[in-house]
Scaffold this motif. Sequence first.
Motif, mmCIF file in Angstrom:
data_model
loop_
_atom_site.group_PDB
_atom_site.id
_atom_site.type_symbol
_atom_site.label_atom_id
_atom_site.label_comp_id
_atom_site.label_asym_id
_atom_site.label_seq_id
_atom_site.Cartn_x
_atom_site.Cartn_y
_atom_site.Cartn_z
ATOM 1 N N GLU A 36 20.104 -13.151 16.398
ATOM 2 C CA GLU A 36 21.014 -13.938 17.226
ATOM 3 C C GLU A 36 22.454 -13.464 17.072
ATOM 4 N N PHE A 59 16.996 -19.724 23.682
ATOM 5 C CA PHE A 59 15.543 -19.685 23.577
ATOM 6 C C PHE A 59 14.871 -20.076 24.893
ATOM 7 N N HIS A 87 13.299 -9.174 18.640
ATOM 8 C CA HIS A 87 14.441 -9.490 19.492
ATOM 9 C C HIS A 87 15.461 -8.374 19.285
ATOM 10 N N TYR A 115 11.753 -11.267 28.772
ATOM 11 C CA TYR A 115 11.352 -12.612 28.332
ATOM 12 C C TYR A 115 9.887 -12.813 28.653
#
Length: 318
Positions: free
Chosen positions: A136, A222, A262, A295
Amino acid sequence: MKPYRVLLYYCYTPIENPEQFRDEHHRLCLDLNLLGRIIIAPEGLNGTVSGLPDDCEKYMQAVKADPRFEALEFKVEEHDDHAFKKLHVRLKEEIVNSDLPVNPLEQTGKHLEPDEFLKLKDDPDVVLVDMRSNYEHSVGKFKGAITFDMENLRELPEHVHEIEHLKDKKIITYCTGGIKCEKASAYLLSRGFENVYQLHGGIIKYGLEAGGEDFDGKCYVFDNRVAVDVNQVNPAVISTCYRCGTTTDRMINCASPVCNNHVTLCEACGWEHQGTCSDDCKQDPQLRAYDGTGYYAKISDGYTPLQGYKSLVGSLIK
């Protein structure tokens, strides 16, 4: 004005019969055509949902009408479409995974509203501490903030020693929407930190209400947006492509379901490598089709919107 709304929210409050509440809440979301991810636990409610403006307004009114959630605050963003592909309303032990021995209803850091944070963040006696996961903060964080190389909040106790020497400073914790900081700031207080604050409403609220000044990069979220712009004052890109090293803030989940890392991947590498973070991942026989977003909606065995979520893991999950 965009045609859809995205709601981000949480509330720590005792829920005596969380399973019954889960069923009732699930039906509410179905009736209002909302999609998203909602977690219900004995300690409270946490969710992100998307829908049409009128449906979202009815949802907010219904939630706030419950005395248990009078203090709940919604962060409301505009979007071109649904931010989710499915609806999941899950029952878990915590509304944010932490395993930290704290109760935010008993003790937590002092809440700073976005305008207060804006005035205080550059004080030489202040230290900003990012309580999010490494992937993140890799795509976006506040200028000068301390970050931890951790996968999730459960690892915080392993990293507190990195800021032990700053106990005489004012510590301001921050995260995406504020929920992690309720427990993280409480944990710091339990470890002897005395001047602990938290950015109320997190990065998202700060961007919406104070313009996002000095938040570099994008904020990981998210849902199928993956990462969103926050800074309307002095934006900057701080991340590079995982594959080629060029400057980019495009965040994806690796198309290999086994990996699902990610990572930041520029548009060219995304298409060239089919949305994967390595050549090994590119050879995964179960490779998911890359559509340019990076995604992929989670597949939950045994889950239907009407029957609820069933899992072999965790006795509380329904």
